[in-house]
Design a protein around this motif. Structure first.
Motif, PDB file in Angstrom:
ATOM      1  N   LYS A  92       0.795  -1.222   0.000  1.00 31.36           N
ATOM      2  CA  LYS A  92       0.000   0.000   0.000  1.00 31.36           C
ATOM      3  C   LYS A  92       0.831   1.278   0.000  1.00 31.36           C
ATOM      4  CE  LYS A  92      -3.648  -2.396  -0.141  1.00 31.36           C
ATOM      5  NZ  LYS A  92      -4.318  -2.510  -1.463  1.00 31.36           N
ATOM      6  N   TYR A 103      -1.714   4.373  -3.661  1.00 28.24           N
ATOM      7  CA  TYR A 103      -2.827   4.078  -2.764  1.00 28.24           C
ATOM      8  C   TYR A 103      -3.305   5.351  -2.068  1.00 28.24           C
ATOM      9  CZ  TYR A 103      -5.373   1.727   1.055  1.00 28.24           C
ATOM     10  OH  TYR A 103      -6.330   1.307   1.958  1.00 28.24           O
ATOM     11  N   ARG A 104      -4.594   5.568  -2.042  1.00 25.27           N
ATOM     12  CA  ARG A 104      -5.240   6.679  -1.348  1.00 25.27           C
ATOM     13  C   ARG A 104      -4.697   8.042  -1.770  1.00 25.27           C
ATOM     14  NH1 ARG A 104      -7.039   4.938   4.710  1.00 25.27           N
ATOM     15  NH2 ARG A 104      -7.688   7.123   4.648  1.00 25.27           N
ATOM     16  N   THR A 144      -1.205   6.628  13.680  1.00 19.17           N
ATOM     17  CA  THR A 144      -2.598   6.432  13.263  1.00 19.17           C
ATOM     18  C   THR A 144      -3.318   5.470  14.199  1.00 19.17           C
ATOM     19  OG1 THR A 144      -2.194   4.592  11.709  1.00 19.17           O
ATOM     20  CG2 THR A 144      -1.976   6.837  10.849  1.00 19.17           C
ATOM     21  N   ASP A 154      -5.567   2.852   8.668  1.00 17.26           N
ATOM     22  CA  ASP A 154      -6.075   2.175   7.479  1.00 17.26           C
ATOM     23  C   ASP A 154      -6.386   0.719   7.828  1.00 17.26           C
ATOM     24  OD1 ASP A 154      -6.075   2.465   4.291  1.00 17.26           O
ATOM     25  OD2 ASP A 154      -5.309   0.484   4.811  1.00 17.26           O
ATOM     26  N   HIS A 156      -5.613  -1.870   6.384  1.00 17.36           N
ATOM     27  CA  HIS A 156      -4.531  -2.803   6.087  1.00 17.36           C
ATOM     28  C   HIS A 156      -3.477  -2.866   7.185  1.00 17.36           C
ATOM     29  CE1 HIS A 156      -6.340  -1.945   2.142  1.00 17.36           C
ATOM     30  NE2 HIS A 156      -6.065  -3.211   1.898  1.00 17.36           N
TER      31      HIS A 156
END
Length: 272
Positions: A92, A103-104, A144, A154, A156
């Motif tokens: 990712k 990604y994102r 995070t 996230d 993941h």
């Protein structure tokens, strides 16, 4: 909340609580095959038919009834947290997604600016210091998970126990938890416990790795990426996962589970 991240075969033979980066593509394809006799042509995460999925409105009442009434065998799959967070980084963060983009969107450029993460590019053959960049990513992932900044974690790299906890906490009960590292034996246990419209020959099932070929190859063994600080960050994020799912928190080189999973303890802890 219901049962987010939950899939079920259309025949209602089995319920699967998806945990990202834990063989979910292969498991989804096995479930699809067990109903239809062929694999889904594409990424199983994109399938809008052939499987019940919680993110499809029409599937929600069917999944909820089967889970709450425990009329279908239910399982999930877990992975060594050291290997899982490393796989998340290469897929990712360092990798290019199937749509040809990062990604994102702007997440990787933001990581470069605020955490000093360098992941190279396809143009330079993904030439970057993998160990240094991964360790900087770990700081971001910890922020995070622990502090929900600069963003929520996230899926993941959020804790496996968090994913599984939504299933257990909302009234579901797991009959088995597969270790990715002993995948064949674990899925054999699942398939032996259920009746499927189509028999599944596990030995003939390919591994469906949808992120393969879209980014850099890991250049070092897993343990090379984790120094004392990195291991401390992983413990901060995933101590519950190590404890519940039987992995060695002190040795990143040992990917194998060191003990069996106590399903009763998992349900008692996650239903609190």
């Amino acid at each position: 909340m219901g049962f987010p991240g939950t899939w079920m075969t259309q025949s209602e033979s089995v319920i699967y609580r998806v945990v990202p980066k834990c063989a979910c593509s292969t498991i989804g394809q096995i479930l699809y095959y067990s109903d239809h006799g062929h694999f889904y042509d594409g990424d199983i995460h994109d399938a809008r038919e052939g499987l019940h999925k919680w993110n499809q409105d029409e599937s929600q009442p069917v999944i909820e009834a089967a889970a709450r009434e425990r009329r279908a065998y239910a399982f999930t799959c877990v992975r060594n947290p050291y290997a899982r967070i490393l796989s998340s980084f290469f897929d990712k963060i360092a990798g290019i997604q199937r749509n040809g983009k990062r990604y994102r969107g702007n997440m990787v450029p933001k990581l470069a600016r605020t955490y000093g993460v360098d992941v190279g590019s396809p143009e330079d053959g993904f030439a970057f210091d993998q160990i240094a960049s991964f360790r900087r990513f770990l700081l971001f992932a910890r922020d995070t998970v622990r502090f929900r900044r600069p963003m929520d974690p996230d899926i993941h790299w959020s804790a496996m126990s968090g994913h599984i906890g939504t299933f257990v906490g909302n009234g579901g009960r797991l009959d088995h938890i597969v270790h990715t590292e002993t995948f064949g034996a674990g899925m054999r246990t699942v398939l032996d416990a259920i009746e499927t419209p189509v028999p599944v020959d596990l030995a003939a099932v390919p591994r469906f790795n949808e992120s393969a070929g879209h980014g850099p190859k890991r250049a070092h063994p897993v343990e090379a990426y984790f120094d004392d600080l990195s291991m401390h960050l992983v413990r901060e994020m995933y101590k519950r996962d190590f404890d519940l799912f039987g992995y060695d928190i002190d040795d990143p080189s040992n990917k194998m589970p060191v003990r069996e999973i106590d399903l009763h303890a998992v349900h008692a802890f996650l239903s609190e």
